[in-house]
Each structure stands twice: as structure tokens, then as C-alpha cells.
Scaffold this active site. Sequence first.
Site, mmCIF file in Angstrom:
data_model
loop_
_atom_site.group_PDB
_atom_site.id
_atom_site.type_symbol
_atom_site.label_atom_id
_atom_site.label_comp_id
_atom_site.label_asym_id
_atom_site.label_seq_id
_atom_site.Cartn_x
_atom_site.Cartn_y
_atom_site.Cartn_z
ATOM 1 N N VAL A 68 27.791 35.959 43.620
ATOM 2 C CA VAL A 68 28.160 35.503 44.952
ATOM 3 C C VAL A 68 26.937 35.477 45.871
ATOM 4 O O VAL A 68 26.728 34.516 46.617
ATOM 5 C CB VAL A 68 29.281 36.386 45.550
ATOM 6 C CG1 VAL A 68 29.590 35.965 46.984
ATOM 7 C CG2 VAL A 68 30.529 36.291 44.682
ATOM 8 N N LYS A 109 37.163 43.483 48.993
ATOM 9 C CA LYS A 109 38.588 43.766 49.261
ATOM 10 C C LYS A 109 38.941 45.213 48.996
ATOM 11 O O LYS A 109 39.799 45.787 49.662
ATOM 12 C CB LYS A 109 39.497 42.856 48.444
ATOM 13 C CG LYS A 109 39.550 43.187 46.957
ATOM 14 C CD LYS A 109 39.194 42.004 46.124
ATOM 15 C CE LYS A 109 38.631 42.407 44.791
ATOM 16 N NZ LYS A 109 37.846 41.369 44.159
ATOM 17 N N GLY A 122 34.085 35.945 30.208
ATOM 18 C CA GLY A 122 33.559 36.632 31.377
ATOM 19 C C GLY A 122 34.548 36.701 32.524
ATOM 20 O O GLY A 122 34.222 37.163 33.615
ATOM 21 N N LYS A 173 44.600 43.137 47.690
ATOM 22 C CA LYS A 173 44.645 41.895 48.459
ATOM 23 C C LYS A 173 45.947 41.748 49.240
ATOM 24 O O LYS A 173 45.942 41.315 50.402
ATOM 25 C CB LYS A 173 44.450 40.708 47.515
ATOM 26 C CG LYS A 173 43.018 40.645 46.959
ATOM 27 C CD LYS A 173 42.922 39.699 45.775
ATOM 28 C CE LYS A 173 41.483 39.571 45.285
ATOM 29 N NZ LYS A 173 41.409 38.884 43.978
#
Lengths: 418, 418
Positions: free
Chosen positions: A14, A101, A184, A202
Site C-alpha cells: 500500500v 482497521k 498470496g 470492520k
Amino acid sequence: MTSFNIGMYGGGTVGGGVYELIMKNSPSNNMKITKICVRDLNKPRDFQVDGSITSWTADPDSILEDDSINCIVEVMGGTGLAKRIIETALKKGKAVVTANKALLAEHWNELQKVLKANPKARLAWEAAVCGGIPIIQILQTAYQGDEISSVTGICNGTTNFMLTQMFQHGAAYDQVLKEAQGLGYAEVDPTADVEGHDVRAKIVLLSQLAYGGSIVGGVEQIPCKGISKITEDDFAYARLLKATIKLVGTARRMEGGKVSVYVTPAIVEERHALASIDGAGNAVVVESKNLGACAYTGPGAGRYPTANSVVADLYRLSASTTAAAASDDALTLDPNYAGSFYIRFPVAKKHAGIVGKIGVCAEQHGVGIRSVLKNTDKDFCVITEDCQLSQVEGLCADLAKQDFAGNDEALFMPILSG
Amino acid sequence: MTSFNIGMYGGGTVGGGVYELIMKNSPSNNMKITKICVRDLNKPRDFQVDGSITSWTADPDSILEDDSINCIVEVMGGTGLAKRIIETALKKGKAVVTANKALLAEHWNELQKVLKANPKARLAWEAAVCGGIPIIQILQTAYQGDEISSVTGICNGTTNFMLTQMFQHGAAYDQVLKEAQGLGYAEVDPTADVEGHDVRAKIVLLSQLAYGGSIVGGVEQIPCKGISKITEDDFAYARLLKATIKLVGTARRMEGGKVSVYVTPAIVEERHALASIDGAGNAVVVESKNLGACAYTGPGAGRYPTANSVVADLYRLSASTTAAAASDDALTLDPNYAGSFYIRFPVAKKHAGIVGKIGVCAEQHGVGIRSVLKNTDKDFCVITEDCQLSQVEGLCADLAKQDFAGNDEALFMPILSG
């Protein structure tokens, strides 16, 4: 428009995406990433940085103590160091964007306290839930004059990929788990995904936004069932029902102000908005007084979807000076959710009168039966009328004591009508 | 948080919804509606106002000239008086919220000029497109670091209701139009809905947001085909194709910077995100570089969905002081969109060698054929490989000259793959 000198924590998938998206429009977007903090400076990275603008560091405090940095992006994960970094940055008046999160779900109340004590602090976390879907922004801005009655989401790409494979190819659980690990998608220890803990974090965050309060006590009190017990048999029955199976997190406002929050696999009928969400896709259905049902769907994970949400937060924070503290009203939980349920009940051997006995048990628990199906010799499928979770649990416990009961536990899940 | 004293133009279905949603949370939302302007003060209204706070007027200027009113809501429609009201209000520094897509689509450039000349002016229009779906807000904030490649929407509830009835009940066009008129979904003169003009205004607005420019010249240059020629035969073929038929507006960025904007019925395969949008529902699918495809679905019209979008705009404007002028870069249009097409071609009588002749014609126009289906004696269905609109138009024109051609025109539409 505030200019952002950004310090980023994390240089992984990310982080690389955020770097690319920010820097390709820099400086016209008034943003640049000047420092990246990673644990191991020698680890190879899959993105190139411009050394004349951006430096690497392994010292978290070198960003926190750098007064030229007015914004941090936290995409390294974890709930220890990341918590200290975010709290310190907020207290120092740096804008914070995080994708974490687990941290938000575990330490929401502490973070809200920091925000309240520092009215200029700004925290944004679009990337923490459902990757590229702007669900946080939507819940924060589109429902301000409305009353949300339920939020139901497919929020975990790994398990949705696995369930899609099981549905489309009739594959077994163990086989699709290996496949997901090979690609993955799933971790070596897949517990957080397959047992629903990721979805739980979440849906806790979504429920706090939707109902404007915070859940007191740990996330462990949320009923949470994963997909590890779903078999090909369940998919065979789902097909008979013109439905599929999805792992969903739900937060529903109950009469009397309680909120029912839970994670469970669910039979999802073909025409339901969540039925067609395949592979690593995510989706959230929000039901409200003014709008009825709205569905928001998109990619749930991945470098660019998640980075895009981080970057959208940066643009928003740069444009606005609004504080971000949420209401700290407590929400009272009601774990006893209701609905029509699917029950798969294993039987030991062929036995006359099973349906009659199931009927008597169901009646004793006040559970109406819509249909009874038998697909194999080793189990029965029961579809109930609307009833409560506790009634279904009671019914299954009673069924397990019957002379025809098999060794395995019954499996049940709610049905989302199309 | 700015306090809003609101003057509202329009006391109809949406106006009543806005009044209720604002006033039930007033004054804690820092908003109140102090004047409502309607054409006919004697017409009965289906909502009650609190006379101690809100007064009625038939004089538009009494709101514009009232310095205590710092925000106007325009939900009366039309492009004449509404334009003067909105422009004057913006120039006077009043915040403006409108649901008027026709006005915005026709006079976008003029309104942008007013916004640019008045940097403190604020204009919001979430309710103008797709009722309760927060698509304007999403396009404005979630894609700032992204590149949108296409926007495709079901943006008209009336025609989607009609097409759904035709699909589900095999009903004829004339019959469902009467039904829609009886239910109040369709106007006595249904042209704006059934010929796609309403969708055209909306896709123009969405395309300008998505690509950050404005379409120069009238909306009449947008290729626009409605649903009035769709028959039961088309739905029979659609079912054979495991698909349905939807009226869609599309805006696609082409190579070289042109933008292709058009309105057309489309064959939508079962698994496509738009296939399951039934009745008066709306949906928009946005494809972008970072996110791939995201779908946003919800109610397309109605009192509370539309009012909810107006109210969400009011909350946003109250929280922010951001100016709202969009880029005034011109977009160059490319009307020659591409895709796989469905063609239904009427034949006059049984005739040998038709497939061969169709094949020769298609080859002459460079159109590859994926399949040819024959469901009745009176027409053929041809599914093409990817090709351009102009090629399909040329092919249909040539087919019409053949000796086997029937009297009716061929009907064609693109196919959205699931």
C-alpha cells in the site's frame, strides 16, 4: 488548500501505491512525501523514490519530531507502535491518514479522546474498511439527515475469493484455502480472515459511524462465525435455493435503541445485491429511512484501491479544516439477531420420523419451519421462518440430543432474500 | 458550522420532503426554512408548516432580497425563472442547493462563470442526478488521485420500471407505459423519459464531473436513443442471451483525450452489476485506473431519497466554505462509441441465403459476427464482435436495402458483459 509535507510509515504494497499516486501529481497537488519510515532499510522495495525529495528512515521519531512534516500516512499496520505514532502525531497537530482497521477497532475510544482534546487534530481512515469503496466518506456525509437501520457488508476479499471458488467450481474448503495462500490472498495463518476477525473489526467501525456512538468493551463480545465449517454440501443446498454463500458483517439498529452487530456466513439469494459480488470484491448495503437500500461495491483490497482511498483522504484533509471527533455516546449491543435461517443438521443413520421430531423440537422453541430439504443421507436442511438467533441455537442444541443426531455440529446461517 | 436560514423554491413532492427532514432536526442542525416560494398560494400542500417559523410567498424576489436568508433550496424545476433565481442568489453570496438537472445540463458554463466570478459562492446539486445515490459527492471526492475511464448509469427510474415490467412479465411497451402513467411514474407526455432526454442531461453532468471539463455546444449533439422501439421480441432474445435490457447513459474517455457520451438501451448480461437494478432503482458503475469497477446503487427518485440528497448537501455546505467552481476545460466529444452490439433485423418473408448475405454485408463494413439467432419468422438477431457505432449503422443501412428486408428499421444496442 493546505500544503502537505508527508511522513509515511510503511513501505510495503500500500505504501508503494500511495507514494506513486501522490508523487506523480506532485507538486501540483500541493503534496509531497518527504520521509518514509520502515523497519528494515535494507529490504528491497518494489517502488523507486526520488532521493532529492524523499528520504528513508528506520526511526519513527524522526518523522514525529520533524516540524516540517504536517501530515502522516500510517500504512504499516499493527496496534502497538502504530498507536503511539498516531496519538503522538495527532497531539502535535499533524493530520493523520491511516489504513489500520485493527488499531481503530481496538482503540477507537482512546483515539476519540485524543481528537476531542485536540480540536485541530484531523484523522481520516477511508482505507481501513473495504479498500477502494468510499464507504466511510459516504456514511459520514450522505446520511446526516437520515436514520440508518442496517449496514451489511462483504468486507473481506480473501474469504469472498474462497467462497466464490467453492460456489463456482464445487471446490472443497481446504483446497481453496491452499489456493488462496498460493496466490498470496490468504496468510500462512489464515485465522484472522477465515474466522471473521477481520470482518469483525470492520463492521465495528462501520456500526460506530452508522449509529454515531462507540461500542464499549472489547470486540470479542461481537458474535463472530467464520467460514471454516462451510462444506460443498452447503453450496449444494444453496444452489437448490437459488442462492450462494457469503461471509457478511451486519450492524442493525433494534427497537429500543440497541444495536445488533455480528459476523456470520449467510445464504444470499441470487437477486440480493450481495450475491453477485465475486472474487476479492467487497460491497456494503446500507438501509435507511429516507433511501431504503443502497449498495456500494468495489475492490476490497490491493495496492491501488487501498492507496486511492488514502490519497482521497489526503485531498479531503487538505481542502478542509473540519475536526473529526465522532460522538462518544455508548451503543448497547443486542447479540440476539433475527431473520430467516438456514440450518444444516447432520444425521447418524437412516431413521424414520426425523421430520416429525424436527417439527416438534422447532415448535418447542417457537421456530416456524418454511421447508425441510434432504440432499444426502448424512444431513437435513431446514429453512426457518423469521426467528431469533437464540431460538435457532436452542433448536440446534435440542436436535443434537436426538437419537438420529450425527456426530458433527449443526451449521446455521441467516438468509438474505433477493 | 454555518447556521442556515433557508428560503425554498417549490412546495411539491421534494419540497415537502426537504421541509420535513430539515425541520424535524431544527434547531439542533443549525438550519431552518423561513420562507417557501410557490406559484399558487391557494394550492393544497401535502405537508404542514410551522407558521411561527416559516411563511409562504408567491414572490421569488422576496427571498432573494431578504438578507436574513443565507441559503436557498431550488426544487421547483424549469430552466427560466429557476436560472434567474440561482444566479442572483449566487451573486448575492447565498449558498444554493438545487435538484434541477435540466437547468444544470443546459446552463452549466454560465453557472460556472458566475461561480468563478464570486469565489465565496457555493452551489451543490447532489439531488440532480440519481436521487438518493451520493454519486456527485463520490465523483467529487473519491477519485481525486485517480483517472476515470468510464461512467455508465441507469439514471431514469421511469424507464427502468417499464423495462423491468417488460422483462419480468413479458408485457408490451404500450401497456407498461400506460401502467407507468397510471402509477404517476410517467408523465402524460412521456417523451423526456422514454426518449432518453432525462438520462442525457444526467450523463452530461456526470461526464463533466468525471473528466473535469465542460461539454461545449448543446446537449442535442449527444447520441440519444430511448426505449420506445423495444419490443417483446427483444426481451425474448435477451433471455436467450441470459441478459436483460436497460436504458443506460455512458461517458467514456477515449484514446487521444476525446470523450464518448451517449444514451442507448443496452443488453445487460445477468452477471453485470446493472442487470439486477430493478423497478425505479438507479445505479452508476464507475471504472477507473486505481479502482477498476465500482458500482453505486440506490433509489433514483421519490420524495425522501431526493430530499435526503438536498439535505446532505445542506449539511456539507454548512460544514465547509469550499468554493465549488469546476474546471472549465472543454471536452471534445467522440460520438462513435464502440462495443459488441446486438442487432435485431426485421425480414419480409422466408428467404434462402439470408445468413450468407448478412455475412457479406458485415464483412464489407468490417464487422465481425459472433452469432446469428433466429427466434421468429419475422426477424433475425445478430451479435457482433467489438466494433464501432458507425460500422453498425452502416451495416444496418445496407441490410435495409436487401431483398429480404422487412419494413421496420433494424434495432441495435451495445452489450454489457457480466
